[in-house]
Design a protein around this motif. Structure first.
Motif, PDB file in Angstrom:
ATOM      1  N   VAL A  39      -4.094  -9.450   2.738  1.00  8.06           N
ATOM      2  CA  VAL A  39      -3.532 -10.790   2.887  1.00  8.06           C
ATOM      3  C   VAL A  39      -2.988 -10.926   4.290  1.00  8.06           C
ATOM      4  O   VAL A  39      -2.270 -10.049   4.779  1.00  8.06           O
ATOM      5  N   ASP A  40      -3.341 -12.026   4.943  1.00  9.69           N
ATOM      6  CA  ASP A  40      -2.767 -12.333   6.244  1.00  9.69           C
ATOM      7  C   ASP A  40      -1.338 -12.773   6.004  1.00  9.69           C
ATOM      8  O   ASP A  40      -1.087 -13.785   5.367  1.00  9.69           O
TER       9      ASP A  40
ATOM     10  N   LYS B  34       0.821  -1.210   0.000  1.00 12.19           N
ATOM     11  CA  LYS B  34       0.000   0.000   0.000  1.00 12.19           C
ATOM     12  C   LYS B  34       0.862   1.270   0.000  1.00 12.19           C
ATOM     13  O   LYS B  34       0.492   2.283  -0.574  1.00 12.19           O
ATOM     14  N   ASP B  35       2.064   1.200   0.613  1.00  3.52           N
ATOM     15  CA  ASP B  35       2.937   2.375   0.672  1.00  3.52           C
ATOM     16  C   ASP B  35       3.760   2.565  -0.606  1.00  3.52           C
ATOM     17  O   ASP B  35       4.550   3.497  -0.700  1.00  3.52           O
ATOM     18  N   GLY B  36       3.600   1.701  -1.606  1.00  7.60           N
ATOM     19  CA  GLY B  36       4.273   1.875  -2.893  1.00  7.60           C
ATOM     20  C   GLY B  36       5.517   1.042  -3.089  1.00  7.60           C
ATOM     21  O   GLY B  36       6.070   1.012  -4.187  1.00  7.60           O
ATOM     22  N   HIS B  37       6.005   0.350  -2.064  1.00 10.79           N
ATOM     23  CA  HIS B  37       7.191  -0.500  -2.210  1.00 10.79           C
ATOM     24  C   HIS B  37       6.813  -1.784  -2.952  1.00 10.79           C
ATOM     25  O   HIS B  37       5.752  -2.346  -2.711  1.00 10.79           O
ATOM     26  N   PRO B  38       7.688  -2.269  -3.842  1.00  6.58           N
ATOM     27  CA  PRO B  38       7.374  -3.501  -4.563  1.00  6.58           C
ATOM     28  C   PRO B  38       7.396  -4.717  -3.637  1.00  6.58           C
ATOM     29  O   PRO B  38       8.125  -4.759  -2.657  1.00  6.58           O
ATOM     30  N   VAL B  39       6.586  -5.697  -3.976  1.00  5.43           N
ATOM     31  CA  VAL B  39       6.508  -6.938  -3.203  1.00  5.43           C
ATOM     32  C   VAL B  39       7.629  -7.848  -3.655  1.00  5.43           C
ATOM     33  O   VAL B  39       7.808  -8.082  -4.852  1.00  5.43           O
TER      34      VAL B  39
ATOM     35  N   GLU C  27      -9.705 -14.862  -4.915  1.00  6.14           N
ATOM     36  CA  GLU C  27     -10.785 -15.220  -3.989  1.00  6.14           C
ATOM     37  C   GLU C  27     -11.684 -14.026  -3.685  1.00  6.14           C
ATOM     38  O   GLU C  27     -12.904 -14.154  -3.634  1.00  6.14           O
ATOM     39  N   THR C  28     -11.091 -12.861  -3.483  1.00  7.56           N
ATOM     40  CA  THR C  28     -11.847 -11.678  -3.094  1.00  7.56           C
ATOM     41  C   THR C  28     -12.652 -11.101  -4.249  1.00  7.56           C
ATOM     42  O   THR C  28     -13.798 -10.707  -4.071  1.00  7.56           O
ATOM     43  N   TYR C  29     -12.056 -11.041  -5.434  1.00 12.02           N
ATOM     44  CA  TYR C  29     -12.682 -10.365  -6.569  1.00 12.02           C
ATOM     45  C   TYR C  29     -13.110 -11.335  -7.667  1.00 12.02           C
ATOM     46  O   TYR C  29     -13.143 -10.961  -8.836  1.00 12.02           O
TER      47      TYR C  29
ATOM     48  N   LYS D  36       0.689 -15.608  -3.102  1.00 11.82           N
ATOM     49  CA  LYS D  36      -0.323 -15.530  -2.052  1.00 11.82           C
ATOM     50  C   LYS D  36      -1.252 -14.342  -2.288  1.00 11.82           C
ATOM     51  O   LYS D  36      -2.473 -14.451  -2.130  1.00 11.82           O
ATOM     52  N   VAL D  37      -0.688 -13.198  -2.684  1.00 12.78           N
ATOM     53  CA  VAL D  37      -1.491 -12.002  -2.962  1.00 12.78           C
ATOM     54  C   VAL D  37      -2.430 -12.264  -4.137  1.00 12.78           C
ATOM     55  O   VAL D  37      -3.620 -11.929  -4.089  1.00 12.78           O
ATOM     56  N   MET D  38      -1.919 -12.887  -5.197  1.00 11.45           N
ATOM     57  CA  MET D  38      -2.759 -13.137  -6.371  1.00 11.45           C
ATOM     58  C   MET D  38      -3.841 -14.170  -6.060  1.00 11.45           C
ATOM     59  O   MET D  38      -4.957 -14.074  -6.576  1.00 11.45           O
TER      60      MET D  38
END
Length: 182
Positions: free
Chosen positions: A102-103, A45-50, A65-67, A58-60
């Protein structure tokens, strides 16, 4: 670059040898004429790459699941970096998902060996084996259509899409992905 071409007729010069390859023949009629390749930009959220393929996957997975309804319930194959492929088009050419939660913890708890409390919670002896709770993290995912790939067997892009699909399937089967091997 040109695709490798076979000679028009078998070559009979030289000494005959046996050649072993690590390829296999793929045949059959594809169910889709095109695959759609999307570029994925994943950031906190702060703009730093994952960083880390495991966290990106995990994010994807959580995004799907969410969308799911917003993605028209399309299944997709994600390569763990910046590539995402679908069999049909997504209902947008570009979209930003700002609130993918994501947890960040592994979700693993201690084995239920009977030492937990009566209410199902871990007992005091399990506290050493549990990971400390980590807060959930919020991610921003930007998905943009990169290419419409025709499923032509001589196309490098088509082979790349098939590779992404096979790697995604292997990752779901808990196979260890090491470069080009499973």
């Amino acid at each position: 670059m040109l695709p490798i071409r076979r000679p028009p007729e078998p070559v009979t010069r030289g000494r005959r040898i046996t050649l072993l390859t690590n390829h296999f023949k793929v045949s059959g009629k594809p169910t889709h004429e095109f695959f759609y390749h999307y570029h994925v930009d994943l950031k906190y959220k702060d703009g730093h790459p994952v960083k880390g393929e495991g966290m990106r996957r995990k994010v994807m997975r959580q995004l799907h699941e969410t969308y799911a309804s917003f993605l028209a319930d399309k299944q997709f194959a994600y390569d763990g970096e910046t590539g995402l492929c679908t069999a049909g088009p997504l209902p947008f050419t570009t979209n930003v998902f700002d609130d993918v939660v994501v947890d960040a913890s592994s979700g693993r708890i201690a084995a239920t060996s009977g030492s937990h409390g009566g209410d199902g919670s871990p007992g005091p002896s399990d506290s050493k084996r549990m990971k400390p709770a980590v807060d959930s993290k919020i991610f921003k995912v930007d998905i943009t259509l990169a290419a419409k790939v025709r499923m032509n067997i001589s196309s490098q892009d088509a082979l790349r899409v098939l590779d992404i699909i096979l790697r995604q399937h292997s990752a779901k089967q808990n196979c260890l992905l090491v470069r080009q091997s499973f």
